[in-house]
Design an enzyme around this catalytic site. Structure first.
Site, short mmCIF file in Angstrom:
data_model
loop_
_atom_site.label_atom_id
_atom_site.label_comp_id
_atom_site.label_asym_id
_atom_site.label_seq_id
_atom_site.Cartn_x
_atom_site.Cartn_y
_atom_site.Cartn_z
N ARG B 259 0.86 -1.18 0.00
CA ARG B 259 0.00 0.00 0.00
C ARG B 259 0.90 1.23 0.00
NH1 ARG B 259 -2.73 0.85 5.42
NH2 ARG B 259 -1.16 2.48 5.57
N HIS B 263 -4.01 4.34 4.54
CA HIS B 263 -5.14 3.40 4.55
C HIS B 263 -6.34 4.03 3.85
CE1 HIS B 263 -8.54 1.07 5.87
NE2 HIS B 263 -9.00 2.08 6.57
N TYR B 272 3.47 5.54 11.32
CA TYR B 272 3.85 4.13 11.51
C TYR B 272 4.64 3.51 10.36
CZ TYR B 272 -0.52 3.57 8.86
OH TYR B 272 -1.50 3.66 7.91
#
Lengths: 339, 358
Positions: B259, B263, B272
């Site tokens: 990815r 998100h 993160y």
């Protein structure tokens, strides 16, 4: 049973059936009539269901239409969604409503709102059959009356027949209904309740209540197994206390027969609601709220609710303290009468 | 005694057809024709262009929360391109825009959904896709049921269901795979392992060395494919689809990808994602890889690229015009399509809300 139940439109050819026989009769009739109907669930095939509701169906209709699934409630209901999309009419069985939690994410978020989420493209003509309620000493976690979880789930219909005639007629109506229906069967009524049931095809419309006993002093409102208990309590009230009870069997929680409810309340002005589920947020709360809004001026006393306490369903030995008993109903009525 | 079934700590190398530089691996025969590859590239580029446009609109408050496909285009396009949209179904999660487009969904319809307009929830009747699924993994049992229904009615159709590494931790994934194995349902489980479930990395999602290794436990094969390789994903999926269509049952495909964005538009991956990891994936971009492959074979050029990009930009603008012309949301929509035969109580609520007589 039949003597006290008002089924004015009963056709001529009838047989005496238990509730479980009436349910099986409806499934058999509808599977023969409509080849799109498929039955799936745990132990529904070879065994014929743990209560034998589907006994003989697999022998008659084959393994492609009566399917023993793996032990997984979520996928039984989730797969039913896909089966419905493919054009079939699934009738899944949840072996006990107590295990409905394992499937609730598929019922609440998916089955109930798939029509809405697809804006009408995918109707969900699914009938989920499940026994519920207590009184038969099942092992732990089987018997809870969780109907209110489902009545607060828009898109779903929730129906609760109390006798054999209604069980057959309402199951035929449910399977033919384009909307998803949770068809709740009273566990302890399966073989306890029998009555005259037409052998042919008939439907009892979903959303119409039924006055099962006429009376003038107090109105008992119940559904499913609690109807039988109210009938017995009405007998005690009449013979021992001189109280004439009017008993309304709701038959269906969603849709709710508000007119029938109001008429039953207006008949006596005293209301006792009986259900097996715990008090707080039980369906009785919805009934009480509806009654005070729609029939406020006919009420002579506050509405009584006879229910299980707000505690977890116990083990069998403690069950009779938990599930409302005839004596609890009688006490509730006397409270309403003495105010 | 405890050594009958043991994790051996190894994960198979993902099947790869195209190296990062676009070179075709020796000895492999692509399952896509050159025209199909160009069509696939165009669809991947459309998806990338839409991601950029939609992100910009979202930042302006003109588009809702949505999830970009960026980095995963080959995984989605390669797999969806293995289907026959006339009889096969796509059961999506929410990050599969190009699969939906290939099945025939108008881009404007997808836009409406993410603009919060219920009209976008209505997929045209002849387009074989289920609604976008937000409740993760709930679509997987539904896909198995649909595949089962197609099998019972002998339509010859196959279902592909998309989900991620995170959703594969849900009970629904397990229940669905288990049932599909028993039924030999014509379904392809497309697990897009993009490394992340919001902020939870793959290694915290499961201790299994390979997510595809779970498949034999359900009685069907699993395969790991390079998800940034259009040709490999197509080849593997084609084989799985053929298997399903032949009545041989399901396949679990773990498509290993990454990815490259957040998100969704509400997420901040800088909290993160380690920059070095992201950087390591950049040269593996699925679109550039196909472009390099075609360029080396004289089938693609910078000029062609510019022409296609201009066409795609116009296509997106046109879809936006169509979406913006749709009737705005109304209170009456709350009550439409809830029931075929609505309870009187709901109809009274409708009347009260709309100020009309029931």
């Amino acid at each position: 049973m039949t003597a006290t139940t008002n089924h004015a439109d009963t056709p001529a050819f009838t047989e005496t059936m238990t509730m479980i026989e009436a349910i099986r009769d409806a499934l058999t009739l509808e599977m023969a009539r409509d080849e799109r109907v498929v039955v799936l669930g745990e132990d529904v095939g070879v065994l014929g269901g743990v209560f034998r509701a589907t006994d003989g169906l697999q022998q008659r209709f084959g393994e492609r239409r009566v399917i023993d699934t793996p032990l997984a409630e979520g996928v039984i209901i989730g797969a039913a969604v896909g089966l419905a999309v493919s054009g079939l009419i699934p009738v899944p069985e949840l072996q006990f409503l107590g295990f409905g939690h394992q499937a609730f994410h598929q019922i609440g978020q998916q089955v109930a709102r798939f029509r809405f989420r697809s804006q009408g493209r995918h109707p969900m003509p699914i009938t989920i059959r499940s026994p519920f309620g207590g009184g038969v000493r099942t092992p732990e976690l089987h018997s809870d009356a969780f109907e209110a979880m489902y009545t607060n789930t828009p898109g779903l219909k929730v129906v609760t027949p109390a006798d054999a005639y209604d069980a057959k007629g309402m199951l035929l109506a449910a399977i033919r209904d384009p909307d998803p229906v949770l068809f709740l069967e009273p566990l302890r009524g399966y073989r306890l309740v029998s009555g005259e049931v037409p052998t042919g095809d008939y439907m009892v419309p979903l959303g119409r209540s039924n006055v099962v006993r006429e009376g003038d002093d107090v109105t008992l409102i119940a559904y499913s197994a609690a109807v039988q208990m109210c009938m017995k309590a009405a007998g005690v009230l009449s013979s021992e206390h001189g109280v004439s009870a009017h008993v309304l069997d709701l038959r269906s929680l969603v849709p709710l027969d508000v007119e029938g409810l109001v008429a039953a309340v207006e008949r006596t002005g005293r209301v006792v609601i009986v259900h097996e589920a715990p008090l707080t947020s039980g369906f009785g709360a919805e009934l009480a709220a509806t009654i005070q809004r729609e029939a406020f001026y006919s009420l002579q006393v506050p509405i009584e609710r006879v229910t299980a306490p707000d505690t977890p369903y116990p083990l069998g030995g403690t069950e009779d303290f938990y599930v409302p008993q005839i004596s609890d109903v009688v006490r509730g009525v006397l409270t309403a009468m003495e105010r | 005694m405890l050594a009958q079934f043991v994790p051996d700590g190894t994960a198979p190398s993902p099947i790869q057809y195209l190296a990062a530089d676009g070179a075709l691996a020796e000895g492999v025969t692509p399952s896509m024709s050159d025209d199909e590859v160009r069509a696939g590239l165009r669809l991947m580029m459309l998806t990338r262009a839409f991601d950029t446009k939609a992100m910009s609109l979202q930042r302006q408050g003109r588009f809702g929360t949505f999830s970009q496909v960026t980095g995963q285009e080959a995984s989605i396009v390669g797999s969806a391109s293995a289907l026959d949209p006339r009889i096969d179904w796509v059961v999506p999660q929410y990050r599969e825009l190009p699969a939906l487009l290939r099945q025939g969904l108008p881009l404007s319809s997808f836009m409406l959904y993410f603009m919060g307009n219920l009209a976008g929830s209505r997929i045209p009747d002849n387009v074989n896709i289920l609604p976008i699924q937000i409740s993760l993994a709930a679509q997987i049992p539904q896909a198995v049921g649909l595949a089962w229904g197609l099998q019972l009615q002998q339509t010859g159709g196959v279902v592909i269901v998309y989900f991620g590494d995170g959703a594969s931790s849900e009970g629904d994934f397990h229940e669905a795979c288990n049932l599909a194995g028993v039924l030999k349902a014509p379904v392809v489980f497309m697990l897009s392992n993009n490394g992340w479930a919001i902020s939870t990395p793959r290694h915290k999602q499961s201790a299994a060395t390979s997510l595809a290794a779970r498949a034999p436990g359900y009685g069907f094969p699993g395969v790991v494919v390079d998800g940034n390789d259009l040709l490999a994903v197509h080849a593997v999926t084609s084989e799985a689809v053929a298997r399903a269509r032949a009545g041989e049952g399901p396949t679990l495909i773990e498509s290993v990808t990454y990815r490259m964005g957040p998100h969704n538009t509400a997420d901040d991956p800088t909290r993160y994602v380690v920059a070095s990891e992201l950087d390591a994936w950049k040269p593996l971009d699925p679109i550039a890889r196909v472009q390099r492959h075609l360029t080396a074979r004289g089938l693609w050029s910078d000029d062609q690229c510019q022409v296609v990009e201009a066409e795609l930009s116009a296509e997106i603008e046109e879809a936006l015009v169509v979406a913006r012309a749709a009737p705005p949301p109304s209170a009456s929509q709350l009550f439409d399509h809830v029931y075929a035969d609505a309870p009187a109580t709901m109809l009274r609520q409708r009347a009260a809300r709309l100020g009309v007589t029931a």
